[in-house]
Write a protein that holds these residues in place. Sequence first.
Motif: not given
Length: 344
Positions: A232, A234-235, A290-292
């Motif tokens: 993944s 992150s944003e 979610s931030d991913t």
Amino acid sequence: MEIVPTSGTVTSPLVIPADDVEGTVVLEEETTIDPDNHPNFIESNTSAITLGELSEKCIVPTFADNTLTIANQSFIESVMEAGKTVFGELTPVEIRVSHQVNGRIPTALYKKASELTDEEKTVYYQRLAFVCHVAALSRSVNGQLVHLCIGGVRAYNEDKLYGRQSPMKFKIFCGWQVRVCSNLMLTCDGFTGNLECMTTSDIKEKALELFNGFDPKKDDNLRTLEALGNTSISEEQFCKAVGRLRLYQALPTNTKTELGLPNVTLGDQAVNAVVRGYVDNPNFKKEDGSDTITLWQLLQLFNEAVKQTYIDRWLERNQNCTDFVFGLEKTLTGESQEYAWFLN
């Protein structure tokens, strides 16, 4: 047009044994797809056409010396024959065309356009892409059903029709396609690039060479695709990658060379589509709260974005999307730093 059987049980000698790779091959039974909601494998300015319409309603362009070019329907049939030889039963072909070229027969030369009858009009399409699935071979990857598919692209604008007969250019591919969105995941071993052929026998020979070299029982590509679901970003990393993609387009060629940057062919339109998909794509957007986002989701957002590319550049950009996301994955795992600039 449906591109998978609507019902029935199918079998194939190429089914991957479940103990060979993680996960299992899915053999669809009683499969039903709504043709009205079926997503196209390419969008842009394309429209659907049947193989029968290509054969019955479209003329075949010639070279300046009046030598016939290879008809689009002959190209499709040659690739499908090779596909059946290597993989077995194929589903009905799905064809998309663009850049319609209208004309008229000589006896209607001086008629007004409004006075032409259907028999006096001629038409052919400058660009064509098609795809069909290996009927019995599919796989579940990261919760999505993917099919092994084959297909090709032909663009008359790449041929030298203004001169004497010369080799014509074709592109053939073999890869995995996500059923829910019809996104093609194309790797370098499944794409020929430009082939120059003089006859349909040349096309079939090249197609056989590609298909024989793409072993669906070899799990390297599927494992790599599956691994994307376990990685993944992150944003913040997503925003950096998007910003770097925009900056990349403006960099001088010598700067890209000095920085050792790989070739990336994505333009503003595609990057904008990826950003929109990150927020609202029904299948692959970032999860609420979610931030991913996984690289598997990111790959599908990129592949969805390049479906707006013209037919003659679609395959190259599709493969470039796969290379880009694989490059990010190698950066994050420390395997390679070739694409690290896009995350720094």
